[in-house]
Design an enzyme around this catalytic site. Structure first.
Site, mmCIF file in Angstrom:
data_model
loop_
_atom_site.group_PDB
_atom_site.id
_atom_site.type_symbol
_atom_site.label_atom_id
_atom_site.label_comp_id
_atom_site.label_asym_id
_atom_site.label_seq_id
_atom_site.Cartn_x
_atom_site.Cartn_y
_atom_site.Cartn_z
ATOM 1 N N LYS A 14 0.852 -1.146 -0.006
ATOM 2 C CA LYS A 14 0.088 0.086 -0.067
ATOM 3 C C LYS A 14 0.906 1.203 -0.045
ATOM 4 C CE LYS A 14 -2.262 -1.198 3.827
ATOM 5 N NZ LYS A 14 -1.675 -2.351 4.181
ATOM 6 N N ARG A 89 -9.617 0.564 8.501
ATOM 7 C CA ARG A 89 -9.338 -0.782 8.761
ATOM 8 C C ARG A 89 -10.389 -1.373 9.606
ATOM 9 N NH1 ARG A 89 -3.330 0.270 8.502
ATOM 10 N NH2 ARG A 89 -2.113 -1.351 8.319
ATOM 11 N N ARG A 128 12.020 -5.540 5.435
ATOM 12 C CA ARG A 128 11.671 -4.161 5.780
ATOM 13 C C ARG A 128 12.338 -3.865 7.175
ATOM 14 N NH1 ARG A 128 6.257 -0.858 5.196
ATOM 15 N NH2 ARG A 128 5.551 -2.042 7.145
ATOM 16 N N ARG A 134 11.443 0.018 12.254
ATOM 17 C CA ARG A 134 10.130 0.085 12.690
ATOM 18 C C ARG A 134 9.795 -1.486 13.771
ATOM 19 N NH1 ARG A 134 5.494 0.771 8.320
ATOM 20 N NH2 ARG A 134 4.301 -0.465 9.860
ATOM 21 N N ARG A 146 -0.238 -8.675 13.517
ATOM 22 C CA ARG A 146 -0.820 -7.843 12.755
ATOM 23 C C ARG A 146 -1.728 -8.454 11.463
ATOM 24 N NH1 ARG A 146 4.594 -4.869 10.814
ATOM 25 N NH2 ARG A 146 3.139 -3.915 9.593
HETATM 26 P P1 B4P Z 1 3.968 -1.794 2.261
HETATM 27 O O1 B4P Z 1 3.039 -2.945 1.920
HETATM 28 O O2 B4P Z 1 4.087 -0.689 1.263
HETATM 29 O O3 B4P Z 1 3.678 -1.466 3.634
HETATM 30 P P2 B4P Z 1 2.068 -1.106 4.085
HETATM 31 O O4 B4P Z 1 1.318 -2.192 3.698
HETATM 32 O O5 B4P Z 1 1.863 0.242 3.586
HETATM 33 O O6 B4P Z 1 2.020 -0.776 5.401
HETATM 34 P P3 B4P Z 1 1.584 -1.438 7.107
HETATM 35 O O7 B4P Z 1 0.197 -2.193 6.582
HETATM 36 O O8 B4P Z 1 2.668 -2.320 7.151
HETATM 37 O O9 B4P Z 1 1.609 -0.509 8.096
HETATM 38 P P4 B4P Z 1 0.676 0.712 8.418
HETATM 39 O O10 B4P Z 1 1.692 1.964 8.336
HETATM 40 O O11 B4P Z 1 -0.433 0.901 7.461
HETATM 41 O O12 B4P Z 1 5.562 -2.341 2.354
HETATM 42 C C1 B4P Z 1 5.829 -3.640 2.798
HETATM 43 C C2 B4P Z 1 7.257 -3.813 2.317
HETATM 44 O O13 B4P Z 1 7.056 -4.495 0.981
HETATM 45 C C3 B4P Z 1 8.150 -2.589 2.030
HETATM 46 O O14 B4P Z 1 9.510 -3.189 2.410
HETATM 47 C C4 B4P Z 1 8.025 -2.797 0.520
HETATM 48 O O15 B4P Z 1 9.500 -2.378 -0.061
HETATM 49 C C5 B4P Z 1 7.815 -4.222 0.249
HETATM 50 N N1 B4P Z 1 7.212 -4.273 -1.219
HETATM 51 C C6 B4P Z 1 6.137 -3.539 -1.498
HETATM 52 N N2 B4P Z 1 5.688 -4.052 -2.852
HETATM 53 C C7 B4P Z 1 6.528 -5.183 -3.352
HETATM 54 C C8 B4P Z 1 6.559 -6.133 -4.258
HETATM 55 N N3 B4P Z 1 5.623 -6.045 -5.331
HETATM 56 N N4 B4P Z 1 7.518 -7.047 -4.435
HETATM 57 C C9 B4P Z 1 8.313 -7.187 -2.971
HETATM 58 N N5 B4P Z 1 8.456 -6.386 -2.035
HETATM 59 C C10 B4P Z 1 7.585 -5.361 -2.191
HETATM 60 O O16 B4P Z 1 0.335 0.564 9.836
HETATM 61 C C11 B4P Z 1 1.021 0.208 10.783
HETATM 62 C C12 B4P Z 1 0.210 -0.081 12.142
HETATM 63 O O17 B4P Z 1 -0.196 1.342 12.474
HETATM 64 C C13 B4P Z 1 -0.931 -0.992 12.248
HETATM 65 O O18 B4P Z 1 -0.441 -2.246 12.654
HETATM 66 C C14 B4P Z 1 -1.652 -0.404 13.246
HETATM 67 O O19 B4P Z 1 -1.386 -0.716 14.757
HETATM 68 C C15 B4P Z 1 -1.604 1.227 13.106
HETATM 69 N N6 B4P Z 1 -2.822 1.557 12.136
HETATM 70 C C16 B4P Z 1 -2.472 2.259 10.960
HETATM 71 N N7 B4P Z 1 -3.729 2.379 10.419
HETATM 72 C C17 B4P Z 1 -4.593 2.290 11.339
HETATM 73 C C18 B4P Z 1 -6.081 2.247 11.344
HETATM 74 N N8 B4P Z 1 -6.644 2.873 10.160
HETATM 75 N N9 B4P Z 1 -6.722 1.771 12.395
HETATM 76 C C19 B4P Z 1 -6.086 1.381 13.256
HETATM 77 N N10 B4P Z 1 -4.770 1.241 13.474
HETATM 78 C C20 B4P Z 1 -3.863 1.583 12.403
#
Ligand code: B4P
Length: 193
Positions: A14, A89, A128, A134, A146
């Site tokens: 995302k 979420r 990551r 993190r 998670r």
């Molecule tokens: P991403 O996949 O981009 O990470 P993310 O899903 O955006 O973030 P995430 O869900 O972990 O955390 P968030 O900040 O929303 O990247 C992951 C890795 O994959 C990276 O290293 C990237 O380079 C790699 N990658 C991406 N695409 C790839 C591909 N095609 N091939 C290979 N590698 C690839 O949330 C963090 C925490 O915040 C939650 O656990 C929760 O506690 C809280 N939170 C956030 N929003 C909330 C909400 N709305 N309600 C309640 N709690 C919330």
């Protein structure tokens, strides 16, 4: 206004794809994860409360994130549209978002849902965690928690938007550029103004 939700489990890409989409379409990026991490960095009361949940891999309470998004919407009156990343979420968050957007005379146009296997998700987050600093990426037990939260509370958000025919599934494994092209194709099919 064109508003989209980038949806998917933790690690599905995302954040990665959001960066590209906002650059291409000029949308305002609203990532609740990023907003919460800024609050933690600023050591605000909200950040300190959120940290205790995030470190355990749990969702932060709905009222906290809904209030945060409400302020972010109010602070961006000139935006042409929003890309919601990591929000909503829970179904309660989705209902609250619909109400906030309706007050502004707008709505969600499309929910793009990235699909990635659990093994690949864990691998990406651990990887990551080697460099991101993190704490929620560094420990496999927290990553599992998670995923558990996602299955228990977040997967239902897709069902909520399916009722309105707004969900499009996109294969989220493979080349980052190819995934980006698939997302763009769906956005452009929706005739954005
Ligand atoms: P991403 O996949 O981009 O990470 P993310 O899903 O955006 O973030 P995430 O869900 O972990 O955390 P968030 O900040 O929303 O990247 C992951 C890795 O994959 C990276 O290293 C990237 O380079 C790699 N990658 C991406 N695409 C790839 C591909 N095609 N091939 C290979 N590698 C690839 O949330 C963090 C925490 O915040 C939650 O656990 C929760 O506690 C809280 N939170 C956030 N929003 C909330 C909400 N709305 N309600 C309640 N709690 C919330």
């Amino acid at each position: 206004m064109f508003n989209l939700i980038l949806f998917g489990p933790p690690g599905s890409g995302k954040g990665t794809q959001s960066e590209r989409l906002i650059a291409k379409y000029g949308l305002r990026h609203l990532s609740t994860g990023d907003l919460l991490r800024s609050e933690i960095a600023a050591q605000s009361p909200l950040g300190l409360a959120a940290k205790s949940y995030m470190d355990k891999g749990q969702l932060v309470p709905d009222e906290v994130v809904i209030e945060m998004i409400s302020s972010a919407l109010d602070n961006n009156p000139q935006a042409h549209g929003f890309l919601f990343d990591g929000f909503p979420r829970t179904t309660a968050q989705a209902e609250a978002l619909d109400k906030l957007l309706a007050q502004k005379g707008t709505s969600i146009a499309i929910v793009l849902a990235l699909q990635v296997s659990e093994n690949e998700l864990t691998k990406r987050l651990l990887n990551r965690g080697l460099t991101s600093g993190r704490s929620d990426d560094a420990d496999e037990a927290v990553i599992r928690s998670r995923h558990g939260e996602y299955e228990k509370k977040t997967a239902a958000v897709a069902d909520y938007y399916k009722k309105y025919g707004k969900v499009i599934y996109i294969k989220g494994e493979g080349d980052v550029d190819e995934i980006f092209q698939s997302l763009c194709k769906e956005i452009e099919l929706r005739d954005r103004a």
